[in-house]
Structures are given as C-alpha cells and as structure tokens.
Design a protein around this motif. Sequence first.
Motif, mmCIF file in Angstrom:
data_model
loop_
_atom_site.group_PDB
_atom_site.id
_atom_site.type_symbol
_atom_site.label_atom_id
_atom_site.label_comp_id
_atom_site.label_asym_id
_atom_site.label_seq_id
_atom_site.Cartn_x
_atom_site.Cartn_y
_atom_site.Cartn_z
ATOM 1 N N GLY A 1 0.852 -1.168 0.000
ATOM 2 C CA GLY A 1 0.000 0.000 0.000
ATOM 3 C C GLY A 1 0.896 1.229 0.000
ATOM 4 N N LYS A 2 0.418 2.316 0.567
ATOM 5 C CA LYS A 2 1.226 3.527 0.594
ATOM 6 C C LYS A 2 2.381 3.416 1.585
ATOM 7 C CE LYS A 2 -2.473 6.677 -0.807
ATOM 8 N NZ LYS A 2 -3.291 7.863 -0.451
ATOM 9 N N GLU A 3 2.098 2.866 2.743
ATOM 10 C CA GLU A 3 3.134 2.691 3.766
ATOM 11 C C GLU A 3 2.924 1.343 4.433
ATOM 12 O OE1 GLU A 3 4.475 6.878 5.640
ATOM 13 O OE2 GLU A 3 2.452 6.261 6.184
ATOM 14 N N GLY A 4 3.933 0.497 4.370
ATOM 15 C CA GLY A 4 3.764 -0.824 4.942
ATOM 16 C C GLY A 4 4.915 -1.223 5.829
ATOM 17 N N ALA A 5 4.694 -2.291 6.573
ATOM 18 C CA ALA A 5 5.722 -2.830 7.463
ATOM 19 C C ALA A 5 6.866 -3.429 6.654
ATOM 20 C CB ALA A 5 5.102 -3.902 8.351
#
Length: 290
Positions: free
Chosen positions: A134-138
């Motif tokens: 997604g836009k920001e992931g782990a």
Amino acid sequence: MKFITMKYIGIILFPALLMFCSISSAQAAEHTADMDKVLAAQSDKTKSRYDDRNPKETLTFFGIKPGMTVVEVLPGGGWYSKILIPYLGPEGRLIGADYAYDMLPKFGFYSAEALDKRKIWASTWPAEARTWYGKEGATVAAFVLGSLPADMKGQADVVLFIRALHNLNRFEPDGAYLTTALKEAYAALKPGGILGVVQHEAREDMPDDWAQGSKGYLKKSQVIDKVTKAGFELVGESEINQNPEDQPTTDDKVWRLPPAYATSREDAALREQFAAIGESNRMTLKFRKP
C-alpha cells in the motif's frame, strides 16, 4: 495527616489518570480507524470472506497494533499478510514462517517444481510481500520453521498460527514439527508476547484418530494441552470464529467447505449446501509467554 496526604496525592494523580485513559481511548479509536481503512482497501475477493473470517475482530482480540513485530506462520497466498502489512505500518515488521522443507513431501501432492520453489521460499516471499505494502507498509522478512535466525529471537510481539496447526500436528510423529514450531514461537516472542491461534475445531466427542489434523480439524483440549506444555499460558478465548453449522462426520474433511469446495466442484447442489454452512467452526485462543 496521612489521610490528608493521600487525599492531595489523589487530587494530583486523578487528572493524570483521566488524561492517560483519554489518550489510550484516542489511540484505540485511531487504531480502529486504521484497521477500517486497510480492510476497505482490500480486493473484493478478500472482502467476500470477512463475514466468515472476522479479521478486524480477530486481530483486535490478539492485541495487534501498528508498529508491532508479528510472525505469521504459513502466510500462504497472503490473505492475512495483505491486511497486516499496511496495518502494522512503516514502524512495524511482519515475519513470515513457512513449514519445514522436509515436511512438504509428506503431503504427497507437491510436484518437483513446486518443491523447488518452496525450497527458496524464505528468500522469495519477502519480495512478493513488498507488493502488498500500500502507501506505507511494514518491513518484511521470512524464515522456515526449524531454522529461526538468531537475530529474530525475542523480537516478536505476536506470533499467529491461523489455520496452521493441523498439518504440524498431523506430521508430528514423523519429525516433531509441532513441537519445533511452538518452541520457535516461544523463542521469537518477547516476554509477555502473545501467541494467537485460529484453528478448525473438532468436537470433543469426535475420535482422536480423526481429529489429529489430516482432516483439518483439531480438538481445543488438545491444542491447549500442546501449547501450554510448550511454556505458554492461556489468557483468553473468543467465539469470534465459531460456526455451529459446521458439524462434520468422520467421513468429512474441512476442505469440503468454502472457499475450497474440494468435494463438490462438479456438484452444484452439494456446493450450495456447503456454501450455506460457511467456513469451518474455529477455535480462537490467546496465549501469553510469561
């Protein structure tokens, strides 16, 4: 004087306590909003399973929050991974853990090509998982059960066994696979860390030799016994994933039900019957590493 002192201490501390509770409530609301956004962004195919799998309620029950390090055993095609990676966020970490390679031939259906791919799974899975950011992931990493890297020990907040215990138990006599998996889960967790189990549940009156994993089902009493003997303590149970419509006989396997429909692919009427039952009856257990 002692009463007065305690009274004034209370006057000082009470507002601070209220502020702490307000912050905690605000954080909980924020986490809920984050989860709702992640779930809303999933594919229609994934969403179609929400009513059966209850991902929001399940992950909340296990106490998973953004920024945590989570080990997911047998992530497979990433149904839960695709939710966890964006939810854990850039401060979080998701570690996939696959079955031991020498356990795979015991299933009897893997081709030589498929086995070759699984042999390098720990290096290829993280690259695939990065496409689920997604836009920001782990950040993501992976290992194979039986070879937990030293730098992953004591790092995890939560270890998840979601529909992953039955095959480990099924082949336990051949290689102590369940024993090894639970031992490594314990080693991977921080003190106080959580082990979360979602597992197809057999009724306690079913024969033990039927409920040993080859049909997909295990008894709750058996799971609790195995996990507590591995050093964990049971701290919670939930009925989130219970389905009383699932009443298998000794002739049944869990894969007759959706989404597999393994025994009704050419029988529309039977498939409709299994669709009406829904996904399996599953225990949802929360254990803690002392």
